[in-house]
Design a protein around this motif. Structure first.
Motif, PDB file in Angstrom:
ATOM      1  N   GLN A  80       0.816  -1.228   0.000  1.00 24.09           N
ATOM      2  CA  GLN A  80       0.000   0.000   0.000  1.00 24.09           C
ATOM      3  C   GLN A  80       0.847   1.275   0.000  1.00 24.09           C
ATOM      4  N   TYR A 102      -0.839   3.806  -2.278  1.00 25.05           N
ATOM      5  CA  TYR A 102      -1.916   4.598  -1.667  1.00 25.05           C
ATOM      6  C   TYR A 102      -1.333   5.744  -0.849  1.00 25.05           C
ATOM      7  N   ASP A 162      -1.972   9.625  -1.357  1.00 20.64           N
ATOM      8  CA  ASP A 162      -2.551  10.412  -0.263  1.00 20.64           C
ATOM      9  C   ASP A 162      -1.705  11.635   0.083  1.00 20.64           C
ATOM     10  N   SER A 221      -6.092   5.740   1.238  1.00 17.61           N
ATOM     11  CA  SER A 221      -5.811   4.557   2.055  1.00 17.61           C
ATOM     12  C   SER A 221      -6.947   4.280   3.029  1.00 17.61           C
ATOM     13  N   TYR A 275     -10.028   3.242   1.128  1.00 16.32           N
ATOM     14  CA  TYR A 275      -9.908   1.859   0.665  1.00 16.32           C
ATOM     15  C   TYR A 275     -10.175   0.880   1.809  1.00 16.32           C
TER      16      TYR A 275
END
Length: 816
Positions: free
Chosen positions: A515, A518, A522, A546, A549
């Motif tokens: 991740q 992400y 972000d 994040s 999600y």
């Protein structure tokens, strides 16, 4: 005639009925509503049929060890983390990207590129040198002399070339398999991209429809409430009837008993009066006859000719009348007071009262018909209010930008997808051709080794020429030539696929799994304004991809993800009083008189009051009972007659005997004709006296209690019925409000959690990772890895094949 015990039991039952009536006359406010059973819980149908994106997962494969080996190799080649600074510059200002930064990040790939370049140059140059040497008969020729160690060396070369060929064979098979798997997964993956985007758009587009379907579920409580309203009036009437019937029936039974007492008392008083008169008249008639009969019997027994008659003489002399009913009290005054009673028909009065009370359920249906219709209209208006939830729900303002963004992504991705599909087709063709050439090289190796070995076994002298050994050597040299000719194409295909697949794995897939992508998205400033995911998806400013999600993956709805409660107070729109105020007020204001029952009319009351004042209880019935203890005649006529009959048999004088027989017959005739009839009247009188004497002490109290109970029941029935009505309506109101509350709570929960779930968005992202990384990148990288193994093992293959060629040709000089 009923025995005294049954009469006492009847009185006890009446007393119990009055006690029950007193208990039921207490306020019914303590009655509780019926507890809600399973039927009181509404069942809503999840009909909004949310579009679901089927989740894809990594499918276990026999090639998983190969995939893992390739990923570990790539981790060694590219050990740098996600180049956030380089990506930020590349996305925001592509022209300012420095080559040194790219080279520094891609250092592992640069080293591999240098190796590939060296291979691309060195192998063809070596091939040309080999060709030049062959033209000079210096490479791949014959051995100069035979030595004892040649057999060992030949076997060693055969083994090495066989092992090399086996490794190349395994690698080329893996390359074939992974190439086909890439082709198949690429077709599915490229088709899944627009299909997933369309599914997401359909899911977003169905959000308003899902909200409307949730609102339409108000039909469940509405039908239940309408059904309850249909039975409300009768249920209220039956409840009033059930709770008041014991009290009312007890009062009616008591009233019926008093009416029976009046009728029966009047009947027994009339019998008593007539019987006393008859007994007095019969006594007057019997007295002279009895006096004459006593004179004759005494004279006969006193006759000297009568033998043994002195023993009976005393009894005959005491022959006289006994009870004198002229001395008992007269009941004429009581009968005069009761003359003309009963003036009212108590049976009809009780029947009418019972019928009026039993008609309360029908009366409730009639009185409540108007309010029931008004309540149905209120429920219809609530349906319109509930519709406002769907009309004012703001989710479409947030889903429209998402839908538009998905449309743009779908339109812009089509050219790229077509290009990817075209290049994949080229890769597959090139890979298939080159793998076929490698197989051809392997065929040459196998054929050459087989023919060469067979030729050596048939050759008696190493210096002799043998065509099969020569053919084996030529096949080996053909394989070497093919390897030199196509090795640069192989290394170019390997490096091109390695560069693409390796960067996808290390730059995208590895950072997608942990991740890091992400986190990069972000971080403010990493993406240009045109790629601002938060703004394009209309997320709140303090949210990030994040967190969004994770929330979507856990099953959260767009309501929670977008935090719509900040702009739309759903709880305020779902407050129960907003929809039930009119319904509740109408039920609370309803009033109806349902207990107006007339049990005792005025003339019936007057009859009972006259009965109580008539003096029935003032008559001295003890005098009757004392007089009834005396016999009609003091001396028993049958006993005296039998004594005379006994004396007759003892007489010697026939005249005396005849007279004794005559007197005995006269006494028997008097007993049978007069005395027995008076005794029957006395017995009849005893029954009436017994009933009246038992009734008289309690008459005033019973009549008073009956009148008081009847008046109290008549007075309290309307209030009690009204109280039960309020209680039943209160229970009904609470029950129906629970239906409203259940529905509104379900609406709130469904709109927050189920409708417009963003889980398909998270599933689509996960599916993208599975398709790109697990189903395409893994076999793609396994393909170049396998093809690379084939390519690099061609070098030892060339060496071993060239060295082995000399052993399959005749030796120039045979040395012992």
């Amino acid at each position: 005639r009923s025995p005294p015990g049954s009469l006492l039991a009847a009185e006890a039952m009446r007393a119990a009925g009055l006690l029950l009536a007193w208990v039921l006359l207490r306020p019914a406010g303590t009655q509780q509503c019926h507890p809600a059973g399973p039927s009181g819980v509404l069942r809503f149908t999840d009909r909004h049929a949310e579009i679901r994106v089927p989740a894809l997962h990594r499918v276990p494969s026999s090639l998983d060890p190969l995939y893992g080996l390739v990923r570990r190799c790539l981790d060694l080649i590219q050990q740098n983390p996600l180049p956030t600074e380089l990506l930020r510059v590349a996305l925001n200002d592509p022209g300012s990207v420095r080559t040194s930064q790219v080279v520094q990040y891609e250092l592992g790939y640069v080293v591999c590129a240098v190796v590939a370049l060296l291979f691309t140059v060195a192998v063809p140059v070596a091939g040309m040198c080999f060709c030049y040497c062959r033209s000079r008969r210096r490479c791949g020729g014959r051995l100069r002399a035979h030595r004892r160690s040649l057999g060992c060396r030949r076997h060693c070369l055969l083994l090495c070339l066989s092992l090399t060929s086996l490794v190349i064979l395994i690698s080329v098979v893996c390359a074939f398999v992974t190439s086909q798997r890439v082709k198949g997964q690429m077709e599915l993956g490229l088709g899944a991209v627009p299909a997933t985007l369309r599914t997401l758009r359909q899911h977003i587009a169905n959000v308003p429809q899902g909200v409307q379907m949730v609102v339409d579920q108000f039909d469940v409580p509405r039908q239940q409430i309408i059904s309850d309203l249909a039975g409300l009036s009768r249920s209220v009437g039956l409840s009033i009837h059930a709770q008041l019937k014991a009290m009312t029936y007890a009062a009616l039974a008591d009233l019926q008993d008093r009416a029976g007492d009046l009728q029966t008392s009047l009947h027994h008083l009339q019998i008593l009066d007539k019987t006393v008169r008859a007994l007095a008249s019969a006594r007057a008639e019997l007295e002279p006859a009895l006096r004459e009969r006593r004179r004759l019997v005494v004279a006969l027994l006193d006759d000297p000719r009568c033998t043994s008659c002195a023993s009976v003489l005393g009894r005959a002399q005491s022959l006289e009348l006994g009870a004198d009913y002229g001395k008992v009290p007269s009941v004429e005054k009581v009968l005069k007071a009761l003359a003309g009673l009963p003036r009212s028909d108590f049976a009809e009065m009780i029947r009418q009262g019972n019928g009026t009370f039993n008609s309360i359920p029908e009366l409730a249906v009639e009185r409540m018909a108007r309010v029931i219709q008004d309540l149905r209209d209120d429920v219809a208006r609530v349906t319109e209010k509930v519709q406002s939830i769907a009309d004012s729900f703001p989710l479409s303002d947030y889903t429209r930008p998402v839908s538009e963004a998905l449309v743009k992504v779908e339109d812009r991705s089509q050219p790229y997808l077509r290009e990817v599909q075209r290049f994949e087709q080229y890769r597959w063709i090139a890979g298939t051709v080159l793998c076929s050439i490698i197989l051809l090289i392997l065929i040459c190796n196998v054929t050459g080794m087989a023919l060469g070995s067979y030729g050596l076994s048939k050759r008696e002298d190493p210096s002799d020429y043998e065509c099969r050994g020569e053919a084996g050597a030529k096949f080996l040299l053909l394989g070497v030539g093919l390897a030199f000719l196509f090795s640069w194409l192989l290394i170019l295909l390997v490096f091109a696929t390695f560069l693409v697949g390796g960067n996808i794995q290390t730059l995208v897939c590895r950072n997608w799994v942990n991740q890091e992508i992400y986190k990069f998205i972000d971080t403010p400033g990493n993406l240009p304004p045109s790629m601002n995911i938060t703004r394009q998806l209309n997320l709140r400013r303090d949210s990030n991809l994040s967190a969004t999600y994770r929330e979507c993956k856990s099953g959260a709805g767009l309501w929670e993800v977008l935090q719509l409660e900040r702009s739309y107070d759903l709880d305020e729109h779902l407050k129960t009083p907003k929809y039930t105020a009119d319904f509740q007020k109408r039920l609370g204001d309803f009033m109806a008189r349902l207990g107006d029952v007339r049990l005792l009319r005025s003339e019936g009351r007057q009859d009972l009051e006259t009965f109580a004042r008539s003096g029935v209880d003032e008559v001295d019935y003890g005098r009757f009972q004392e007089e009834m203890k005396n016999p009609v005649v003091q001396t028993s006529l049958p006993g005296l007659a039998r004594s005379l009959e006994g004396l007759q048999k003892m007489q010697r004088n026939s005249t005396v005997a005849g007279r004794l027989a005559t007197e005995a017959r006269a006494l028997w005739q008097m007993q049978n004709s007069t005395v027995q009839s008076q005794e029957a009247l006395v017995a009849k009188l005893g029954e009436s006296v017994q009933f009246l004497s038992r009734l008289a002490p309690h008459l005033q109290e019973r009549v008073k209690n009956t009148l008081a109970t009847t008046a109290s029941v008549e007075a309290r029935l309307p209030a009690q019925a009204q109280q039960i009505l309020r209680q039943e309506i209160g229970c009904f109101t609470r029950k129906e409000l629970r239906y409203f509350a259940q529905y509104l709570n379900w609406v709130g929960q469904t709109l927050r959690e189920d409708v417009a779930s963003c889980q398909p968005l998270a599933t689509a992202l996960d599916n993208g990772r599975v398709i790109l990384c697990d189903r395409i990148a893994d076999p793609w990288n396994a393909f170049w890895f396998s093809l690379g193994c084939c390519t690099f093992f061609l070098i030892p293959n060339i060496i071993f094949a060239v060295r082995l060629t000399k052993h399959f040709r005749p030796i120039r000089n045979r040395l012992m």
